[in-house]
Design a protein around this motif. Structure first.
Motif, PDB file in Angstrom:
ATOM      1  N   ALA A  41       0.809  -1.221   0.000  1.00 15.08           N
ATOM      2  CA  ALA A  41       0.000   0.000   0.000  1.00 15.08           C
ATOM      3  C   ALA A  41       0.844   1.274   0.000  1.00 15.08           C
ATOM      4  CB  ALA A  41      -0.984  -0.018   1.169  1.00 15.08           C
ATOM      5  N   PRO A  42       1.916   1.364   0.793  1.00 13.91           N
ATOM      6  CA  PRO A  42       2.702   2.601   0.773  1.00 13.91           C
ATOM      7  C   PRO A  42       3.408   2.854  -0.575  1.00 13.91           C
ATOM      8  CG  PRO A  42       3.197   1.315   2.738  1.00 13.91           C
ATOM      9  CD  PRO A  42       2.371   0.447   1.842  1.00 13.91           C
ATOM     10  N   ALA A  43       3.549   1.838  -1.395  1.00 12.96           N
ATOM     11  CA  ALA A  43       4.252   1.986  -2.673  1.00 12.96           C
ATOM     12  C   ALA A  43       3.307   2.280  -3.839  1.00 12.96           C
ATOM     13  CB  ALA A  43       5.064   0.722  -2.955  1.00 12.96           C
ATOM     14  N   ARG A  44       2.030   2.525  -3.545  1.00 10.88           N
ATOM     15  CA  ARG A  44       1.075   2.803  -4.621  1.00 10.88           C
ATOM     16  C   ARG A  44       1.338   4.181  -5.209  1.00 10.88           C
ATOM     17  NH1 ARG A  44      -4.725   1.756  -2.655  1.00 10.88           N
ATOM     18  NH2 ARG A  44      -5.128   2.279  -4.809  1.00 10.88           N
ATOM     19  N   ARG A  45       1.213   4.266  -6.514  1.00 10.13           N
ATOM     20  CA  ARG A  45       1.409   5.531  -7.217  1.00 10.13           C
ATOM     21  C   ARG A  45       0.182   6.413  -7.010  1.00 10.13           C
ATOM     22  NH1 ARG A  45       3.365   4.340 -13.201  1.00 10.13           N
ATOM     23  NH2 ARG A  45       2.033   6.153 -13.351  1.00 10.13           N
ATOM     24  N   PRO A  46       0.388   7.694  -6.701  1.00  9.00           N
ATOM     25  CA  PRO A  46      -0.763   8.576  -6.461  1.00  9.00           C
ATOM     26  C   PRO A  46      -1.602   8.821  -7.723  1.00  9.00           C
ATOM     27  CG  PRO A  46       1.307   9.793  -6.302  1.00  9.00           C
ATOM     28  CD  PRO A  46       1.653   8.353  -6.482  1.00  9.00           C
ATOM     29  N   ASP A  47      -0.979   8.745  -8.901  1.00 11.37           N
ATOM     30  CA  ASP A  47      -1.718   9.050 -10.121  1.00 11.37           C
ATOM     31  C   ASP A  47      -2.612   7.909 -10.586  1.00 11.37           C
ATOM     32  OD1 ASP A  47       0.575   7.563 -10.680  1.00 11.37           O
ATOM     33  OD2 ASP A  47       0.849   8.446 -12.673  1.00 11.37           O
ATOM     34  N   THR A  48      -2.187   6.653 -10.366  1.00 13.16           N
ATOM     35  CA  THR A  48      -2.964   5.512 -10.865  1.00 13.16           C
ATOM     36  C   THR A  48      -3.382   4.534  -9.780  1.00 13.16           C
ATOM     37  OG1 THR A  48      -1.011   4.135 -11.237  1.00 13.16           O
ATOM     38  CG2 THR A  48      -1.707   5.578 -13.062  1.00 13.16           C
ATOM     39  N   GLY A  49      -2.728   4.578  -8.642  1.00 11.91           N
ATOM     40  CA  GLY A  49      -3.010   3.607  -7.587  1.00 11.91           C
ATOM     41  C   GLY A  49      -2.289   2.289  -7.788  1.00 11.91           C
ATOM     42  N   ALA A  50      -1.586   2.165  -8.916  1.00 15.00           N
ATOM     43  CA  ALA A  50      -0.827   0.937  -9.178  1.00 15.00           C
ATOM     44  C   ALA A  50       0.425   0.915  -8.304  1.00 15.00           C
ATOM     45  CB  ALA A  50      -0.430   0.874 -10.653  1.00 15.00           C
ATOM     46  N   VAL A  51       0.908  -0.265  -7.998  1.00 19.03           N
ATOM     47  CA  VAL A  51       2.099  -0.399  -7.163  1.00 19.03           C
ATOM     48  C   VAL A  51       3.333  -0.052  -7.990  1.00 19.03           C
ATOM     49  CG1 VAL A  51       3.537  -2.028  -5.878  1.00 19.03           C
ATOM     50  CG2 VAL A  51       1.045  -2.167  -5.718  1.00 19.03           C
ATOM     51  N   ASP A  52       4.166   0.814  -7.447  1.00 18.74           N
ATOM     52  CA  ASP A  52       5.463   1.118  -8.046  1.00 18.74           C
ATOM     53  C   ASP A  52       6.477   0.242  -7.316  1.00 18.74           C
ATOM     54  OD1 ASP A  52       7.875   2.055  -8.957  1.00 18.74           O
ATOM     55  OD2 ASP A  52       7.370   4.179  -8.711  1.00 18.74           O
TER      56      ASP A  52
END
Length: 183
Positions: free
Chosen positions: A100-111
């Protein structure tokens, strides 16, 4: 996700989800070709080069995330065609908390470049060591009925593959059971 998906068999919302190989209308050849295409597109079978690449850009992995990083993080060895059992990691909610902390703010996908957890340490602490501890205790007590059950857990978790010490422990438990069969 095609690569990682836990089928919700008991979900009233989803009912029974069929696996792709359970497709009754398709011939076996179509299923094999589909599997070859899938594993080729996701880089899961580096030795498979002759797969259907039609619309690979559209249905492939894209360029945003590095699949090699994903495989390293989730302990997938494509060359050896092995993966660690991750059910406890997923079912416990630890996967969600770790990603969850690694989710991208623009898409919600995990970076995945921002993922900072040690999955092997998690599996060691929550899966392998507890099974090894129970195997040790039950072998010492010669509790054969429960030893048989825990040995089945060790087989499902592939405990013997984790380390030579665990392999020796599994072998010792098997020997004890073979000398003293349990119905």
């Amino acid at each position: 996700s095609v690569v990682f998906h836990e089928y919700a068999q008991n979900s009233p919302r989803r009912h029974k989800v069929h696996f792709f190989w359970e497709n009754r209308g398709a011939s076996r050849d179509v299923g094999q070709e589909s599997l070859k295409r899938l594993t080729g597109l996701i880089g899961m079978a580096p030795d498979v080069l002759d797969y259907d690449r039609v619309e690979a850009d559209r249905y492939g992995l894209g360029t945003v995330r590095d699949v090699e990083l994903f495989y390293r993080l989730f302990l997938v060895d494509v060359a050896a065609k092995r993966a660690q059992p991750l059910c406890r990691f997923v079912e416990s909610g630890a996967m969600h908390r770790a990603l969850a902390p690694a989710r991208r703010p623009d898409t919600g996908a995990v970076d995945y470049r921002n993922v900072s957890f040690d999955l092997q340490a998690f599996l060691d602490d929550r899966l392998y060591r507890p099974i090894a501890s129970r195997l040790t205790r039950l072998t010492q007590k010669r509790d054969l009925a429960n030893l048989k059950i825990v040995l089945a857990d060790a087989d499902r978790a592939k405990l013997a593959r984790r380390s030579p010490d665990f392999a020796a422990l599994v072998s010792k438990a098997r020997q004890l059971l073979s000398r003293n069969p349990v119905p």
